[in-house]
Design a protein around this motif. Sequence first.
Motif, PDB file in Angstrom:
ATOM      1  N   HIS A 240      59.997  43.910  36.773  1.00  0.00           N
ATOM      2  CA  HIS A 240      59.101  43.229  37.717  1.00  0.00           C
ATOM      3  C   HIS A 240      57.688  43.120  37.127  1.00  0.00           C
ATOM      4  O   HIS A 240      57.044  42.070  37.234  1.00  0.00           O
ATOM      5  CB  HIS A 240      59.073  43.974  39.053  1.00  0.00           C
ATOM      6  N   GLU A 241      57.223  44.194  36.519  1.00  0.00           N
ATOM      7  CA  GLU A 241      55.893  44.195  35.897  1.00  0.00           C
ATOM      8  C   GLU A 241      55.813  43.147  34.782  1.00  0.00           C
ATOM      9  O   GLU A 241      54.824  42.434  34.673  1.00  0.00           O
ATOM     10  CB  GLU A 241      55.571  45.575  35.324  1.00  0.00           C
TER      11      GLU A 241
ATOM     12  N   LYS B 230      57.614  40.443  34.504  1.00  0.00           N
ATOM     13  CA  LYS B 230      57.642  39.122  35.142  1.00  0.00           C
ATOM     14  C   LYS B 230      56.252  38.742  35.657  1.00  0.00           C
ATOM     15  O   LYS B 230      55.802  37.608  35.492  1.00  0.00           O
ATOM     16  CB  LYS B 230      58.653  39.119  36.287  1.00  0.00           C
ATOM     17  N   ARG B 231      55.574  39.699  36.274  1.00  0.00           N
ATOM     18  CA  ARG B 231      54.203  39.450  36.766  1.00  0.00           C
ATOM     19  C   ARG B 231      53.259  39.163  35.605  1.00  0.00           C
ATOM     20  O   ARG B 231      52.375  38.316  35.699  1.00  0.00           O
ATOM     21  CB  ARG B 231      53.686  40.661  37.561  1.00  0.00           C
TER      22      ARG B 231
ATOM     23  N   GLU C 113      53.597  35.605  34.530  1.00  0.00           N
ATOM     24  CA  GLU C 113      52.902  34.736  35.477  1.00  0.00           C
ATOM     25  C   GLU C 113      51.394  34.728  35.226  1.00  0.00           C
ATOM     26  O   GLU C 113      50.753  33.676  35.275  1.00  0.00           O
ATOM     27  CB  GLU C 113      53.183  35.184  36.915  1.00  0.00           C
ATOM     28  N   GLU C 114      50.840  35.880  34.935  1.00  0.00           N
ATOM     29  CA  GLU C 114      49.394  35.972  34.697  1.00  0.00           C
ATOM     30  C   GLU C 114      49.006  35.314  33.376  1.00  0.00           C
ATOM     31  O   GLU C 114      47.968  34.665  33.272  1.00  0.00           O
ATOM     32  CB  GLU C 114      48.924  37.426  34.745  1.00  0.00           C
TER      33      GLU C 114
ATOM     34  N   ARG D 229      48.940  31.710  34.009  1.00  0.00           N
ATOM     35  CA  ARG D 229      47.767  31.338  34.804  1.00  0.00           C
ATOM     36  C   ARG D 229      46.494  31.290  33.955  1.00  0.00           C
ATOM     37  O   ARG D 229      45.699  30.363  34.062  1.00  0.00           O
ATOM     38  CB  ARG D 229      47.574  32.337  35.957  1.00  0.00           C
TER      39      ARG D 229
ATOM     40  N   GLN E 263      41.984  39.798  38.875  1.00  0.00           N
ATOM     41  CA  GLN E 263      43.311  39.765  39.487  1.00  0.00           C
ATOM     42  C   GLN E 263      44.293  40.624  38.691  1.00  0.00           C
ATOM     43  O   GLN E 263      45.084  41.358  39.268  1.00  0.00           O
ATOM     44  CB  GLN E 263      43.808  38.325  39.591  1.00  0.00           C
ATOM     45  N   CYS E 264      44.221  40.544  37.371  1.00  0.00           N
ATOM     46  CA  CYS E 264      45.096  41.381  36.528  1.00  0.00           C
ATOM     47  C   CYS E 264      44.777  42.856  36.715  1.00  0.00           C
ATOM     48  O   CYS E 264      45.681  43.687  36.748  1.00  0.00           O
ATOM     49  CB  CYS E 264      44.951  41.005  35.058  1.00  0.00           C
TER      50      CYS E 264
ATOM     51  N   ILE F 255      46.547  44.039  39.716  1.00  0.00           N
ATOM     52  CA  ILE F 255      48.013  44.019  39.647  1.00  0.00           C
ATOM     53  C   ILE F 255      48.546  45.147  38.774  1.00  0.00           C
ATOM     54  O   ILE F 255      49.472  45.859  39.151  1.00  0.00           O
ATOM     55  CB  ILE F 255      48.514  42.668  39.091  1.00  0.00           C
ATOM     56  N   PHE F 256      47.961  45.300  37.594  1.00  0.00           N
ATOM     57  CA  PHE F 256      48.520  46.208  36.586  1.00  0.00           C
ATOM     58  C   PHE F 256      47.734  47.504  36.494  1.00  0.00           C
ATOM     59  O   PHE F 256      46.551  47.500  36.197  1.00  0.00           O
ATOM     60  CB  PHE F 256      48.535  45.537  35.210  1.00  0.00           C
TER      61      PHE F 256
ATOM     62  N   THR G 106      52.394  47.694  30.011  1.00  0.00           N
ATOM     63  CA  THR G 106      53.200  46.535  30.396  1.00  0.00           C
ATOM     64  C   THR G 106      53.335  45.577  29.226  1.00  0.00           C
ATOM     65  O   THR G 106      54.411  45.026  28.971  1.00  0.00           O
ATOM     66  CB  THR G 106      52.580  45.825  31.613  1.00  0.00           C
TER      67      THR G 106
END
Length: 81
Positions: A5-6, A8-9, A12-13, A16, A38-39, A42-43, A49
């Motif tokens: 999941h990490e 995958k995120r 996405e970042e 972006r 934002q990163c 999230i992380f 990651t």
Amino acid sequence: MNVDHEVKRLVEEIQRLGSKNADGQTSVTFGVLFNDDQCANIFEALVGTLKAAKKRKVVKYDSELLLQGVHDSVSITLLQE
């Protein structure tokens, strides 16, 4: 933490924040990724990651260890969109 999941995120970042390079792959510098608010939210462990994503051949970069400041200009390229 679910590593998949990490990762995958992370993809996405990078999509972006990054831009297409000459080969049509999306890339972003470590500094841009590390300093993005934002990163940061999230992380918890961005470098960890990134290492997991590199091991899974999702991203590539030319450094064993990424440190803020020292490696801000290192390009991180998505291998899988």
